[in-house]
Design a protein around this motif. Structure first.
Motif, short mmCIF file in Angstrom:
data_model
loop_
_atom_site.label_atom_id
_atom_site.label_comp_id
_atom_site.label_asym_id
_atom_site.label_seq_id
_atom_site.Cartn_x
_atom_site.Cartn_y
_atom_site.Cartn_z
N ALA A 132 -12.68 -2.67 2.12
CA ALA A 132 -12.59 -3.94 1.53
C ALA A 132 -14.14 -4.11 0.89
O ALA A 132 -14.20 -4.60 -0.43
N ASN A 189 -6.29 -0.04 -10.83
CA ASN A 189 -5.25 -0.35 -9.99
C ASN A 189 -5.24 -1.90 -9.93
O ASN A 189 -4.08 -2.56 -9.92
N ARG A 190 -6.19 -2.56 -10.04
CA ARG A 190 -6.29 -4.17 -10.32
C ARG A 190 -5.60 -4.48 -11.25
O ARG A 190 -4.86 -5.56 -11.49
N ASP A 236 0.82 -10.94 -0.06
CA ASP A 236 -0.13 -9.87 -0.75
C ASP A 236 -0.55 -9.37 0.61
O ASP A 236 -1.60 -9.91 1.16
N SER A 246 -5.11 -7.74 0.88
CA SER A 246 -5.36 -8.42 -0.24
C SER A 246 -6.72 -8.13 -0.76
O SER A 246 -6.95 -8.15 -1.92
N ASP A 299 -5.16 -9.69 5.35
CA ASP A 299 -6.12 -8.62 5.37
C ASP A 299 -6.58 -8.53 6.84
O ASP A 299 -6.47 -9.54 7.63
N LEU A 346 -1.48 -5.36 8.95
CA LEU A 346 -0.15 -5.57 8.19
C LEU A 346 1.05 -4.79 8.89
O LEU A 346 2.14 -4.95 8.82
C1 LIG Z 1 -8.91 -1.19 -1.63
S1 LIG Z 1 -8.60 -2.69 -0.91
C2 LIG Z 1 -7.31 -3.35 -1.83
C3 LIG Z 1 -7.41 -4.65 -2.40
C4 LIG Z 1 -6.22 -5.26 -3.22
N1 LIG Z 1 -4.90 -5.00 -2.56
C5 LIG Z 1 -6.27 -4.73 -4.52
O1 LIG Z 1 -5.46 -3.64 -4.90
O2 LIG Z 1 -7.00 -4.85 -5.53
C6 LIG Z 1 -7.79 -2.44 0.73
C7 LIG Z 1 -7.80 -3.71 1.48
O3 LIG Z 1 -6.67 -3.46 2.56
C8 LIG Z 1 -7.29 -3.96 3.59
N2 LIG Z 1 -6.61 -3.31 4.84
C9 LIG Z 1 -6.96 -1.97 5.02
N3 LIG Z 1 -6.02 -1.66 6.38
C10 LIG Z 1 -5.24 -2.83 6.47
C11 LIG Z 1 -4.19 -3.13 7.69
N4 LIG Z 1 -3.83 -2.29 8.30
N5 LIG Z 1 -3.85 -4.28 7.39
C12 LIG Z 1 -4.23 -5.37 6.53
N6 LIG Z 1 -5.13 -5.08 5.72
C13 LIG Z 1 -5.75 -3.75 5.50
C14 LIG Z 1 -8.83 -3.75 3.68
O4 LIG Z 1 -9.61 -4.55 4.37
C15 LIG Z 1 -9.11 -3.85 2.23
O5 LIG Z 1 -9.30 -5.33 1.95
#
Ligand SMILES: C[S@@+](CC[C@H](N)C(=O)[O-])C[C@H]1O[C@@H](n2cnc3c(N)ncnc32)[C@H](O)[C@@H]1O
Length: 272
Positions: free
Chosen positions: A19, A56-57, A77, A80, A105, A131
């Protein structure tokens, strides 16, 4: 090390975190030295990494606009991230102010920032949860308050499932969300692709040292997350190719993350 005021006391600062690395690569300030060092090493191996994340964003923004145009007014989301440019509630509520959004998250900084950002927004909330714990997410206070399960919603899994390994049963988790969605709902997915290229193997090994090891998958494995939905055009494609609003030519450097959006039909027809 002294933590800034916005940082929760229980964050893991021994290892870089996806993140915070993502936040840094997108130009954010919610990251630490250990994340920045990691990001710079990443850029040494893949100078296009920041552009890949921007693509991606941009896909996420287009997919949210698409869902609002299809009549969706509630969004979940998952994974997120730390709030950055073009958050889901900003995009959705600009088009339809009544849209409701819940961010989920498992990184405490991401959730702390979301809560700060949403202090004055009654139509959005944040949950600290994994998640894969579908029941905990769906039973959380913000979800119960803001998401009406009898109405269509969009469940977003953008650039997150490639941090969820097989042992955590990501397919069961996604199936749980699809099951909980009313017909007419959408599943929005982007996911890092497994390639044989040496430098991607290097990046994967790097993420294995972080608190968020990578679990990239093949196109077929990624498409399997969409079971229970009908994938809308143009199908499972590289992020810049998913309904681009302006034609910007080819983006071979962005052929790293697949994107797809699927709609849960009224009655699912199983292809023979
Ligand atoms: C690369 S970022 C993507 C952020 C956003 N979804 C985007 O696409 O711009 C990945 C996010 O997923 C979160 N994450 C990773 N594994 C997760 C899990 N098992 N449950 C919830 N969040 C998770 C990380 O903490 C991070 O904030």
């Amino acid at each position: 090390m002294e933590l800034p005021r916005w940082a929760p006391a229980d964050i893991d600062l021994q290892r870089p975190n996806a993140a915070r690395v993502y936040d840094y690569l997108l130009g954010g300030a919610s990251n630490f030295e250990i994340d920045r060092v990691f990001a710079h090493k990443l850029l040494e191996h893949a100078p296009e990494a920041a552009s890949v994340l921007q693509q991606n964003r941009a896909f996420l923004a287009r997919a949210v606009r698409f869902c609002v145009e299809q009549g969706i007014r509630q969004f979940l989301d998952l994974g997120s991230g730390i709030p950055t440019v073009g958050n889901v509630h900003e995009i959705a509520q600009r088009l339809a102010p009544e849209c409701r959004v819940v961010y989920v998250d498992n990184e405490p900084i991401a959730v702390a920032h979301c809560e700060l950002m949403l202090k004055h927004n009654d139509n959005a909330g944040a949950v600290l949860a994994d998640l894969v714990d579908v029941d905990a997410v769906l039973d959380s206070e913000p979800v119960r308050q803001l998401i009406d399960p009898t109405q269509p919603m969009a469940v977003i899994l953008a650039a997150v499932l490639h941090f969820v390994p097989e042992e955590a049963n990501p397919y069961d988790a996604v199936a749980g969300y699809v099951d909980a969605m009313a017909p007419g709902s959408f599943l929005v997915l982007s996911h890092g692709a497994r390639t044989g290229q040496q430098r991607f193997q290097t990046l994967r090994r790097m993420y294995d040292q972080s608190s968020t090891p990578a679990a990239v998958r093949t196109r077929e494995e990624i498409q399997a997350f969409m079971i229970g939905t009908e994938i809308v055009e143009p199908g499972v494609v590289w992020t810049p190719r998913w309904r681009p609003e302006i034609t910007t030519g080819s983006h071979p450097e962005a052929e790293v993350i697949y994107a797809a959006v699927g709609r849960k039909p009224e009655v699912l027809t199983i292809a023979e």
